[in-house]
Design a protein around this motif. Structure first.
Motif: not given
Ligand SMILES: [Zn+2]
Length: 278
Positions: A225-233, A248-253
């Protein structure tokens, strides 16, 4: 006990105390000097010799690469570099043939038990036991054959995956399975997948130790559940969410690759959550 491969022939014979020269099949070349042999009989009537030998330590070259791996259900292994190994249901491939013999086994066992009861009731001099029923024994052997085949196919696949992982990477970070089992419940295939996960960890442990590589085990808490790019939970993701976009950063995971990246970060950072390392 010290044994030697028979000099008299090619590399397909081993000399065992009391038994003499035995013929065997092996996929690899056996070293000359054997320290001990344990002979095991499988349920399918095959004899396996487990040899303890001395050999030159095999090492894989350092690659400078570190990999986090997430273990899944649809994909068995997902790497932080995006590599995926699918789960192959070897049990399903042979299921129909195995079921054919399982039905016969159940019926023949019941029949045999009836006849044994009849012997007992009539106080027959030499009452029969289950193993006296040839058809029952045949069905039992066939079920064992299919079980053995499935196990062999599965283990062969796991060996191939783990060798590749150990060869390509210096450090492998994986999740602690005890914590993971509680996190992800997946009805039918759960038992089978769990077994593959455990076996894979066991293989990685000893292969890393053999080849001078490192295996790090981390707690999988919140890795999906945490974004590996920015750390957003992003909060808890249910199992059906396969990909998501970080607010948080708009990265698609891709859910699993993101988890593998988080696992890699946990294992290679200062490692507060490191449970054990092999
Ligand atoms: Zn993000």
């Amino acid at each position: 006990m010290c044994l030697q491969l028979s000099k008299s022939s090619n590399k397909h014979h081993v000399k065992l105390p009391k038994l003499g020269i035995m013929r065997f099949k092996a996929g690899i070349k056996i070293p000359e000097k054997i320290k001990s042999v344990t002979v095991r009989l499988s349920p399918t009537g095959k004899y396996y010799a487990v040899l303890l030998v001395e050999y030159e330590k095999q090492t894989f070259n350092k690659t400078g690469r570190q990999l986090g791996i997430d273990l899944g259900v649809a994909d068995l292994v997902i790497g932080s570099d995006g590599i995926k190994f699918p789960t192959i249901r070897f049990d399903k491939i042979l299921a129909r043939k195995k079921h054919y013999w399982e039905k016969r086994l159940a019926r023949r066992r019941l029949q045999a038990q009836k006849e044994i009861a009849w012997d007992k009731h009539n106080k027959v001099l030499n009452p029969r036991c289950l193993d006296d029923f040839k058809n029952y024994k045949k069905a039992k052997l066939m079920v064992a054959e299919y079980n053995e085949k499935m196990t062999n196919q599965r283990n062969d696949y796991l060996h191939k995956i783990t060798v590749q992982l150990v060869k390509d990477n210096d450090v492998i970070v994986m999740e602690d399975l005890k914590a993971k089992n509680l996190l992800r419940n997946h009805k039918l295939s759960r038992a089978i997948v769990n077994q593959s996960w455990r076996e894979m960890r066991r293989m990685l442990e000893y292969k890393c130790a053999w080849c001078g590589k490192t295996l790090v085990i981390v707690n999988p808490y919140k890795t999906s559940q945490i974004c590996s790019e920015c750390g957003y939970d992003d909060g808890k993701h249910t199992l059906d969410i396969r990909d998501w976009t970080c607010p948080g950063c708009g990265h698609h995971h891709d859910r699993d690759i993101n988890a593998a990246k988080n696992i890699l970060r946990l294992g290679t950072s200062l490692g507060k959550r490191v449970v054990t390392s092999a």
